[in-house]
Structures are given as C-alpha cells and as structure tokens.
Design a protein around this motif. Sequence first.
Motif, short mmCIF file in Angstrom:
data_model
loop_
_atom_site.label_atom_id
_atom_site.label_comp_id
_atom_site.label_asym_id
_atom_site.label_seq_id
_atom_site.Cartn_x
_atom_site.Cartn_y
_atom_site.Cartn_z
N TYR A 259 0.84 -1.19 0.00
CA TYR A 259 0.00 0.00 0.00
C TYR A 259 0.88 1.24 0.00
O TYR A 259 1.90 1.29 0.68
CB TYR A 259 -0.91 0.02 1.23
N ARG B 79 -1.13 -1.00 -4.29
CA ARG B 79 -0.28 -0.84 -5.48
C ARG B 79 0.07 -2.18 -6.12
O ARG B 79 0.30 -2.25 -7.31
CB ARG B 79 1.02 -0.13 -5.11
N GLU C 177 -3.54 3.59 -1.34
CA GLU C 177 -3.97 2.75 -2.44
C GLU C 177 -3.21 1.42 -2.44
O GLU C 177 -2.02 1.38 -2.11
CB GLU C 177 -3.70 3.46 -3.79
N ARG D 258 -6.18 -2.65 3.83
CA ARG D 258 -6.36 -1.26 3.49
C ARG D 258 -5.32 -0.42 4.22
O ARG D 258 -4.71 -0.89 5.19
CB ARG D 258 -7.77 -0.78 3.84
#
Lengths: 114, 114
Positions: free
Chosen positions: B49, B55, B53, B67
């Motif tokens: 991350y 990746r 986001e 997350r």
Amino acid sequence: AQSVSQHNHHVILSEAASLELGCNYSYGGTVNLFWYVQYPGQHLQLLLKYFSGDPLVKGIKGFEAEFIKSKFSFNLRKPSVQWSDTAEYFCAVNPSGSARQLTFGSGTQLTVLP
Amino acid sequence: EAGVTQSPTHLIKTRGQQATLRCSPISGHTSVYWYQQALGLGLQFLLWYDEGEERNRGNFPPRFSGRQFPNYSSELNVNALELEDSALYLCASSLWARSTDTQYFGPGTRLTVL
C-alpha cells in the motif's frame, strides 16, 4: 518472475572463522539487492543493500557483500565471526524501477560456536 | 524514533473465521508492505500500500485483503481462515515508494488457525 536462491541452509562456524553466505538470483533486468538478518527473538533488520555503483558494499557489524552481475550473485562475507552473529540471514531482491516488493531467499541459519 | 509496530502479537482463530492484523509504520513513512512467513515456505510478499492505495499484491487468494488509512497505518484481513494460513505475518514500511528504499520490518503477528 524473479527468484532468489540461498544454497546454505545451515552453517556452523567457530568464533573468528571467516564467513561467506551464497545468494544467487534469477532476473533478466536490473535489480536492487539486500541482505537482512534476524537475530533470535528480534525482527528483521537490514545489514546492507546494493542498487548501483561500487559492487562491493559494506554494511553494519563488519559485514560486506559483493555483487557479481555476470554470476547473478550477491554473496555476504565477514572476515571474522563472533558468537553474537548467530542469526538467520536472508538475501532479497527487487527489480529496479518497478515492483517494490522484496523477493526473499529461503534464509541461512548461522550458528557460531564460542 | 519508534519502529514499525504490529498488533496483536499472537492471534488464535479457528477455521472459517476472519482475522484482522494491524500495522503502524514508522512516522513519516508512506508505504506499507505485508509479508507472510510460513513454515517451509519462507517470506512471501502479500500486499503493498502507498498513499492509501493498493499498489500490488502477491500470489495470494482474494480472501487476503487490506487497506491503508489516512494516517498510513494499515490493516490486513484474512477471511475464511484455513489451516495453512497459520504463519508469522510481517509488516514493513518505507519512507517513499522507490525500489531502492529500505523496508523496515515490524516484529510480526503470529496467526494460528485451529
């Protein structure tokens, strides 16, 4: 996909002996190379890394490693080991400029006898 | 400066349950990585991350998800737990998302699935 091989699974040395741990990788492009160490009961720590320049890199605690591009190798060395070097050593690689995740070798357990 | 922290240290679940693992990166680090260290399989990349986001993800089924929060901390969720999910889950962080950046590892969460 890249892969990393550490051929020595367990190495046993006496104090003051010299150390060389092998690491070979498989990847066609430019890579960044790392050696991490995990002391008993502790988390992974970076020993040294190479991404460009002088192929002989020096790390913490007297360790060094040499990148030999033609052999796809990044062997770790120390001229004289100490009992406190007893740990598991991991070689890791990631391709330059793209993926950020590390691909690790299976690790080498080093035991140094006092 | 505090290192990467992970919670809980140990987690015991039964098959079919869900597990949630948490990671706080080093202050100022924006990238967070998750790795699985299973017995006999070595360290394998799970998720990366950066700036909130996802990746990249490794070769794991979709029931592994996570997350990254606005404060850059991260959560790894494993749904429908299976026995083979038993492993040490390591979180790492890096200052930026460059392939040459050092990844700093936390102590890990030991997940046991019964």
